[in-house]
Each structure stands twice: as C-alpha cells, then as structure tokens.
Enzyme design. Sequence first.
Site, PDB file in Angstrom:
ATOM      1  N   ASP A  72      23.899  36.894  28.089  1.00  0.00           N
ATOM      2  CA  ASP A  72      24.454  35.590  27.649  1.00  0.00           C
ATOM      3  C   ASP A  72      23.864  34.426  28.139  1.00  0.00           C
ATOM      4  OD1 ASP A  72      25.673  35.985  29.978  1.00  0.00           O
ATOM      5  OD2 ASP A  72      27.486  35.137  29.401  1.00  0.00           O
ATOM      6  N   GLU A  73      22.750  34.595  28.904  1.00  0.00           N
ATOM      7  CA  GLU A  73      22.261  33.358  29.536  1.00  0.00           C
ATOM      8  C   GLU A  73      20.740  33.293  29.237  1.00  0.00           C
ATOM      9  OE1 GLU A  73      22.954  32.800  33.492  1.00  0.00           O
ATOM     10  OE2 GLU A  73      24.968  33.351  33.361  1.00  0.00           O
ATOM     11  N   ASP A  94      23.983  28.728  28.829  1.00  0.00           N
ATOM     12  CA  ASP A  94      25.017  29.824  28.994  1.00  0.00           C
ATOM     13  C   ASP A  94      26.044  29.948  27.991  1.00  0.00           C
ATOM     14  OD1 ASP A  94      26.596  31.344  30.306  1.00  0.00           O
ATOM     15  OD2 ASP A  94      27.175  30.231  32.163  1.00  0.00           O
TER      16      ASP A  94
END
Length: 416
Positions: A153-154, A28
């Site tokens: 973003d993960e 993350d």
Amino acid sequence: MKQKLFALSSCNDLFPFLCMIRRIAHLDMDAFYASVELLRYPQLKDLPVVIGGARRAEDETLRQTYPGHTLADIPRDAFPRLQGYTGRGVITTATYAARQFGVGSALGLMKAAKLCPQAILLPVDFDEYRKYSLAFKAIIRDIAPVIENRGVDEVYIDFTDVPGGQREGGRVLARLIQKTIFEQTGLTCSVGVAPNKLLAKMASEFNKPNGIAVVLAHEVSSKIWPLACRKINGIGPKSDEKLKSFGIETIGELATKERAWLINHFGPKTGAWMHDAAQGQDDRPLVTASEPVSISRETTFERDLHAVRDKVELGALFTHLCRKVAEDLQRQGYVGKTIGIKLRYDDFKSVTRDQTLDAYTDDACTIRHAAGLCLKRVPLDQRLRLLGVRVGSLVRRDSPESGLSDRLTLFDRQTN
DNA sequence: TCTGGGGTCCTAGGACCC
DNA sequence: TCTGGGGTCCTAGGACCC
C-alpha cells in the site's frame, strides 16, 4: 547553503524547466485493507470495521448464507461482531470509524472487543488487496513512471522529471495522482512531497487521510524538528527509548547532537545516519527493481502446542509449511540454499536455526529434511506458539548460479 | 486475555583460507 | 611458544518496517 536552496525552490515556479530540483513523493493508501472491504461491502460505510484475526471457519459462510444476493445486499446485521470474540489474532487495519474507539493496527482482537464490541470483524483477503495494489500502482506509473514499491500500500514516486512535477513544489502532480486513483478505484491516499525519501515519508503522514503535504528544503527546522524522533522511518521503539534516556525527545533535539557523539553512542553506521536524518538529509536513490532475499511461511497455532504431546499435529503443520514455501519458490521462480526454521515459545521468546545446503533447491522434501535437522538443534521442552520455515540465499531458478538452469548453461560448463 | 505474517538489514563471533 | 591481518562464509539474534 540554506539560502541557496531557498532561492532555487522559489524560482522554481517561475522557471519550472530551468530549475529541476529533486522532488520525491511518498504515497500511502489510507486504511488500505479496510477501504477495499468497504468497496465490497458499501453497506458498512461509516460503521466501525476491523480487518484481521486468524482464518476462521465462518469466513466463507457469509457469501454462502446469501447466495442470491450480491455482496452489497447482505444486511448489516449478518456480519460478525467483535463482541464475545475469543482467540488469538490482532487487527491488521481498522476503518477510521473504528479508530474513533481507540482500536487500530496491531491491537489484540480480544482487547479490541472490549473497546468496541459492536465493531464488525472481517477476515483478511490478501488476494483482493493485491489486485487493488496492482491497480493503483499501474495508475501511478501511467502518470509518473519512476516508482519504488514499499509493500502493498505504499510507494515512493520520483516527481523530478515528470511534467508538472515541479509545480507548487509537487502539489499539483500529487493532486492529479490522488484524483486519478480515486476516480478509477474509489480509494483515497495521502501524499507527501519533499527533496528526499526520508522527508517525503514523514510528510505523507501530515494530512491523513486523503491529504497532501509539501516540505521544501528550507522548511526542515519548522516542519520536521518539532516532531518526535520516532517519526523518523528507521527509529523504532528501542532506539527511541535509548534517545529518551539521553533526554532527546524531538528531531530538533537530535539535530543539536554532534555527529561524533551519536557515533559514540549508536555506532558508526546508525550514529552517522541519525545525524544526517535529523538534518533532513537523505540521498538514497529510488530502488525501482529488486530481487527477494528470502521466502518464508509461518503460523501461530490456535493454542500452544507441546513438542511431545502434540507431535503428530506439529509434524503435519511443519510439513505443510515446507510444502507452502516450496510452492511459493516454484511459483515465483526462485531456488534457495539456506533452509531455516523459527520457533516462538509460549513466553514469546523466539529462536532461529538455519543450515546452508550444498545445492540450491525448491523441493518440498529437501526443505522438509533440512528443516527437520534444524529443529533437532533447538530445545523443545517448552510449549510452542509459532512455527516458521524460511528459505534464503535465493537466486532465480533460471540463473547460472542455481545449477538448475537450462541445457545451454550445462553445455557451456562441460565444454569449458 | 497479550503480542499476525511477511520481509530487510545489521551486528558479532567463529571457521577457514591466504 | 607466540604472533599478524584481511577476506569470506556461515549462523543466531535483534531492530525495524508494512
């Protein structure tokens, strides 16, 4: 069972090639959008910065005001502050310096302006974030090729068969990935490693920012059970409230409930899933490739609009949304068959209407026409705050089902 | 002074067909 | 007049996630 797993995980450091146990990582990025902006504007480091809000006219003026300067030379004082902000919009991401003041994701900007008026407000620049997203994912893929995208973003990463992926329960590989991403992009991230996606996701939150956490199979009771049920990915505000109404606050308390009891109160699917999740059990595989189901565009107006009084403005916005959706479909190479609209009224209640066409389309006029028919089926006596257009039941434009694919397919159909 | 913009998946009822 | 199930597709709404 627990003892067996414990034995496996402890022998793992001694015989890493003999004991390939499932090791899934969740990575993350830390305050992703805000961190990317800080790379662009390093002079803002350590200042409270929030990203978000509507697209504003002054978004572009910053660079134009200082044409001779590089972005890094623009003086701090030139940046717009949150103080005196009026209008709609929420914070998308805030720097850690801003979070000290209690401002963070999803907070209304006007509320945030009260809490931290000195914070700098930057507009969202999704194109820039997408570049960094591609960059950090490419770095990960170079080290560990099996990854599942979870938005910009993960990612989930399968460490199981990666060289070094079993060392210290995955910690060594996590450190390598973290270090490489930082060296090559300047961005930090947090990683959780565990036997499955459910636990890895929870673990990645343990040591934020720039942290690593490892959860082993036998550690569910010590590391997971004390957490609030809300920490389970999939238990949102509604389910959490319902659980609380039964006096269930922690995952450990949830784990004491019988499967049958959970099924009775939450339905066969959710109940069974909750029961497994509370035990830390999750056998979902990584999804390394997927096709989109729908593509949509929506917009919240700067002020609430009335269907009759603001008919012209509304009509133009509606057509514009249809055009944007059509462009998105064409650019990505999809056609869809179900055209839908979404309205949000001034009281925040929303309705949807959709209609399935006979043929697949990516044409703006066809979408506009079908969406217009949907709009006619909806009550319009209340002011509107949002309008959206969606195209679903997607297939690839070049697939046979689309009815729009190449001549060979058409030829095949005629000769059959 | 409320609450963005993308998405996914699930549920539930009705139509329609066998 | 009353009475089946099962399967699929469509539509509307809602929970949840990033």
